[in-house]
Design a protein around this motif. Structure first.
Motif, PDB file in Angstrom:
ATOM      1  N   LYS A 140      66.025  36.247  56.822  1.00  0.00           N
ATOM      2  CA  LYS A 140      67.075  37.254  56.846  1.00  0.00           C
ATOM      3  C   LYS A 140      66.871  38.067  55.573  1.00  0.00           C
ATOM      4  O   LYS A 140      66.789  37.502  54.473  1.00  0.00           O
ATOM      5  CB  LYS A 140      68.466  36.624  56.848  1.00  0.00           C
ATOM      6  N   ASP A 186      75.329  48.988  57.299  1.00  0.00           N
ATOM      7  CA  ASP A 186      75.661  47.606  56.945  1.00  0.00           C
ATOM      8  C   ASP A 186      75.139  46.630  58.003  1.00  0.00           C
ATOM      9  O   ASP A 186      75.832  45.706  58.435  1.00  0.00           O
ATOM     10  CB  ASP A 186      77.173  47.445  56.756  1.00  0.00           C
ATOM     11  N   GLN A 187      73.899  46.866  58.434  1.00  0.00           N
ATOM     12  CA  GLN A 187      73.276  46.037  59.454  1.00  0.00           C
ATOM     13  C   GLN A 187      72.522  44.880  58.816  1.00  0.00           C
ATOM     14  O   GLN A 187      72.040  44.984  57.692  1.00  0.00           O
ATOM     15  CB  GLN A 187      72.311  46.883  60.293  1.00  0.00           C
ATOM     16  N   ASN A 188      72.404  43.785  59.549  1.00  0.00           N
ATOM     17  CA  ASN A 188      71.597  42.646  59.135  1.00  0.00           C
ATOM     18  C   ASN A 188      70.192  42.836  59.683  1.00  0.00           C
ATOM     19  O   ASN A 188      70.015  43.232  60.834  1.00  0.00           O
ATOM     20  CB  ASN A 188      72.178  41.338  59.675  1.00  0.00           C
ATOM     21  N   GLU A 248      70.890  43.701  63.555  1.00  0.00           N
ATOM     22  CA  GLU A 248      72.172  43.317  64.139  1.00  0.00           C
ATOM     23  C   GLU A 248      73.288  44.045  63.408  1.00  0.00           C
ATOM     24  O   GLU A 248      73.260  44.150  62.183  1.00  0.00           O
ATOM     25  CB  GLU A 248      72.332  41.802  63.978  1.00  0.00           C
ATOM     26  N   GLY A 249      74.250  44.549  64.142  1.00  0.00           N
ATOM     27  CA  GLY A 249      75.404  45.197  63.533  1.00  0.00           C
ATOM     28  C   GLY A 249      75.845  46.413  64.309  1.00  0.00           C
ATOM     29  O   GLY A 249      75.486  46.609  65.468  1.00  0.00           O
ATOM     30  N   HIS A 257      67.791  40.232  52.555  1.00  0.00           N
ATOM     31  CA  HIS A 257      68.948  40.531  51.718  1.00  0.00           C
ATOM     32  C   HIS A 257      68.686  41.704  50.788  1.00  0.00           C
ATOM     33  O   HIS A 257      69.624  42.365  50.353  1.00  0.00           O
ATOM     34  CB  HIS A 257      69.338  39.310  50.880  1.00  0.00           C
ATOM     35  N   TYR A 300      66.471  40.896  60.234  1.00  0.00           N
ATOM     36  CA  TYR A 300      65.738  39.631  60.277  1.00  0.00           C
ATOM     37  C   TYR A 300      64.281  39.955  60.602  1.00  0.00           C
ATOM     38  O   TYR A 300      64.013  40.797  61.460  1.00  0.00           O
ATOM     39  CB  TYR A 300      66.297  38.710  61.365  1.00  0.00           C
ATOM     40  N   CYS A 337      69.304  51.264  57.553  1.00  0.00           N
ATOM     41  CA  CYS A 337      70.042  50.076  58.025  1.00  0.00           C
ATOM     42  C   CYS A 337      71.168  49.690  57.067  1.00  0.00           C
ATOM     43  O   CYS A 337      72.232  49.254  57.516  1.00  0.00           O
ATOM     44  CB  CYS A 337      69.085  48.905  58.226  1.00  0.00           C
ATOM     45  N   THR A 338      70.953  49.837  55.783  1.00  0.00           N
ATOM     46  CA  THR A 338      72.008  49.475  54.829  1.00  0.00           C
ATOM     47  C   THR A 338      73.176  50.446  54.914  1.00  0.00           C
ATOM     48  O   THR A 338      74.314  50.051  54.640  1.00  0.00           O
ATOM     49  CB  THR A 338      71.480  49.395  53.387  1.00  0.00           C
ATOM     50  N   TYR A 368      64.870  50.673  55.757  1.00  0.00           N
ATOM     51  CA  TYR A 368      65.790  49.740  55.111  1.00  0.00           C
ATOM     52  C   TYR A 368      67.036  50.485  54.623  1.00  0.00           C
ATOM     53  O   TYR A 368      68.167  50.024  54.824  1.00  0.00           O
ATOM     54  CB  TYR A 368      65.100  49.028  53.943  1.00  0.00           C
TER      55      TYR A 368
END
Length: 88
Positions: free
Chosen positions: A43, A30-32, A67-68, A45, A34, A26-27, A23
């Motif tokens: 999703k 700045d990826q989304n 995604e990103g 957050h 799901y 990914c942050t 996590y």
């Protein structure tokens, strides 16, 4: 270049600390994120949402979609750090 990747996993076979690191990774990009089970989809957050899904999912197989930007790097990260995933 594709901006999306997905992988299947069994929530009971992966360690939470690996998902916490994932996590965070990914942050940084700045990826989304799901997550999908048989009867639910979210999703993500916050980290707590991802961990709750993993802890309380009774499905043997779940799907995560990212995604990103930085997808090739994320795919490499998954291959190296999340050995229990079924496909990436």
């Amino acid at each position: 270049m594709r901006n999306i990747i997905s992988f299947k996993f069994n929530p009971s076979k992966l360690k939470l600390n690996k998902f916490i690191d994932f996590y965070g990774y990914c942050t940084q990009w700045d990826q989304n994120i799901y997550v999908y089970g048989k009867t639910e989809a979210y999703k993500v957050h916050r980290l707590s949402e991802l961990l709750s899904f993993i802890l309380f999912s009774h499905d043997e197989e779940c799907l995560i979609v990212i995604e990103g930007s930085g997808i090739p790097e994320t795919k490499d990260y998954i291959s190296k750090h999340l050995a229990g995933v079924l496909s990436a």
